[in-house]
Design a protein around this motif. Structure first.
Motif, PDB file in Angstrom:
ATOM      1  N   TYR A  81     -36.012 -16.368  49.977  1.00 11.14           N
ATOM      2  CA  TYR A  81     -34.963 -17.679  49.960  1.00 11.14           C
ATOM      3  C   TYR A  81     -36.504 -18.307  50.091  1.00 11.14           C
ATOM      4  O   TYR A  81     -37.244 -19.211  49.079  1.00 11.14           O
ATOM      5  CB  TYR A  81     -34.660 -18.568  50.416  1.00 11.14           C
ATOM      6  N   CYS A  82     -36.825 -18.705  51.057  1.00 12.21           N
ATOM      7  CA  CYS A  82     -38.641 -18.952  51.123  1.00 12.21           C
ATOM      8  C   CYS A  82     -39.911 -18.890  51.077  1.00 12.21           C
ATOM      9  O   CYS A  82     -40.276 -19.676  50.147  1.00 12.21           O
ATOM     10  CB  CYS A  82     -38.973 -18.964  53.037  1.00 12.21           C
ATOM     11  N   GLU A  83     -40.092 -17.045  50.733  1.00 13.80           N
ATOM     12  CA  GLU A  83     -40.616 -16.933  48.814  1.00 13.80           C
ATOM     13  C   GLU A  83     -41.150 -17.402  48.115  1.00 13.80           C
ATOM     14  O   GLU A  83     -41.895 -17.758  47.816  1.00 13.80           O
ATOM     15  CB  GLU A  83     -41.112 -15.374  49.393  1.00 13.80           C
ATOM     16  N   LEU A  86     -41.906 -21.059  48.167  1.00 10.72           N
ATOM     17  CA  LEU A  86     -43.762 -21.023  48.457  1.00 10.72           C
ATOM     18  C   LEU A  86     -44.018 -20.936  47.008  1.00 10.72           C
ATOM     19  O   LEU A  86     -44.957 -21.631  46.608  1.00 10.72           O
ATOM     20  CB  LEU A  86     -43.764 -20.232  49.384  1.00 10.72           C
ATOM     21  N   TYR A 132     -29.265 -25.157  51.522  1.00 13.20           N
ATOM     22  CA  TYR A 132     -30.703 -24.833  50.406  1.00 13.20           C
ATOM     23  C   TYR A 132     -29.809 -25.019  49.610  1.00 13.20           C
ATOM     24  O   TYR A 132     -31.862 -25.231  49.445  1.00 13.20           O
ATOM     25  CB  TYR A 132     -30.073 -23.107  50.617  1.00 13.20           C
TER      26      TYR A 132
END
Length: 364
Positions: A81-83, A86, A132
């Motif tokens: 998710y973070c990738e 980003l 999220y």
């Protein structure tokens, strides 16, 4: 041909269902890895160095997670998710809003929904999707504000972003999005099928012994009813089990049941099908040539083994042994399985009357 049992061992089937869950994670991981390899090639062609290096990082990340995904599924999801967020932010700021990288924020939300559902199915805990979703929405608003106000992030880009490049990326990102959501709906259907399998498995399995239960055995009887092969049926009963429960307690009695069930599970794929018939009784069935003799040989081994097991009562600090009695019968030509079962049951009670701890064969 010997009968094949789909749910012969609960642990094995439960593990098979777990593998199906993890295969979904693997597919998503592989899809993300493939997507970033393609993006890396596009950025290399356009000489967008910042995004090239960022995609190299993503490729290494997903390659590593593909190898270590079994270690921590939750960590895998959070990293993914973070990738994605980003990548979306960097690509939108450098390439511009019209390239459509912000579309992947919808993918990130769908990923969290899918994986939260999977986590609940596997009892791994919730991912708090609302957090999220809100984070993705805030990134969407932020990126839009930056794009409308035309902050000059394109100065880091060595070539101008032409309308042709924007259109190419927009179509590429839209295509990836369509493919992902197609797979997303496929996964939803697949998860439903997996859950149906799991519910069927639970419904057909005895919770204490992890052996199939009486309900499953009735299905087995239906499958065997029209078979013309030899079919042997045996009923196994733990001798004086009520005394064990009354003397040492029901938890110790459960240990005795589980120990016997363990020995049945170890043998049943190759030698027979067994289930917990009720209480301290287990029912076994085998088909094929020479089924009767083969089944009785295995049952004699189990009867001898279980009598040598030293069970321990912690409350009384005492070791004790148990024995089992077994009655067997071979189905006669044209006989209903229910009648064969009755003859096996008569043999069991005969074994009890004759002193217990023995196998009696009904050859009427």
């Amino acid at each position: 041909m010997a009968f094949m049992f789909k749910y012969s061992v609960f642990d094995e089937e439960n593990n098979r269902i777990g593998i199906k869950y993890r295969r979904i994670f693997s597919d998503v991981n592989l899809a993300l890895l493939t997507c970033h390899i393609l993006l890396f090639l596009l950025y290399s062609f356009l000489a967008v160095k910042q995004l090239m290096f960022l995609n190299i990082f993503s490729i290494v990340l997903y390659s590593t997670m593909f190898i270590w995904r079994e270690k921590s599924l939750k960590l895998f999801i959070l990293f993914s998710y973070c990738e994605v967020v980003l990548q979306v932010s960097s690509a939108t700021l450098i390439m511009g809003w019209n390239c459509g990288f912000w579309l992947y924020l919808f993918v990130a939300c769908a990923m969290i929904f899918l994986f939260d559902y999977l986590f609940n199915c596997e009892k791994l805990g919730k991912l708090i999707p609302a957090f999220y979703y809100t984070l993705a929405f805030l990134f969407f608003i932020g990126l839009r504000v930056f794009s409308v106000n035309d902050f000059d992030f394109k100065k880091y880009y060595s070539r101008p972003v032409s309308s042709g490049i924007e259109t190419t990326f927009l179509f590429f990102n839209a295509l990836v999005l369509i493919i992902f959501f197609t797979y997303f709906f496929f996964c939803t259907k697949k998860i439903t099928q997996i859950m149906e399998e799991k519910l069927a498995l639970v419904a057909e399995t005895d919770a204490l012994t992890n052996l199939p239960n009486r309900f499953k055995m009735k299905k087995v009887f239906d499958n065997f009813s029209d078979s013309n092969t030899d079919i042997a049926i045996s009923i196994m009963d733990i001798d004086d089990f009520k005394i064990v429960n009354d003397t040492y307690g029901h938890s110790v009695g459960d240990d005795v049941l589980c120990e016997l069930a363990k020995r049945l599970r170890e043998r049943q794929r190759l030698h027979f099908f067994s289930c917990r018939w009720g209480g301290e009784e287990f029912l076994l069935i085998k088909s094929g040539d020479n089924a009767f003799d083969q089944l009785n040989v295995e049952l004699e081994k189990i009867r001898a083994e279980i009598s040598t097991v030293n069970f321990y009562s912690e409350e009384d600090d005492n070791f004790f042994n148990v024995t089992i009695s077994i009655g067997s019968a071979l189905r006669k030509s044209g006989e209903r399985l229910s009648d064969t079962l009755i003859r096996a049951d008569r043999s069991l009670y005969r074994a009890k009357r004759m002193g217990k701890n023995q196998l009696i064969i009904n050859d009427e």
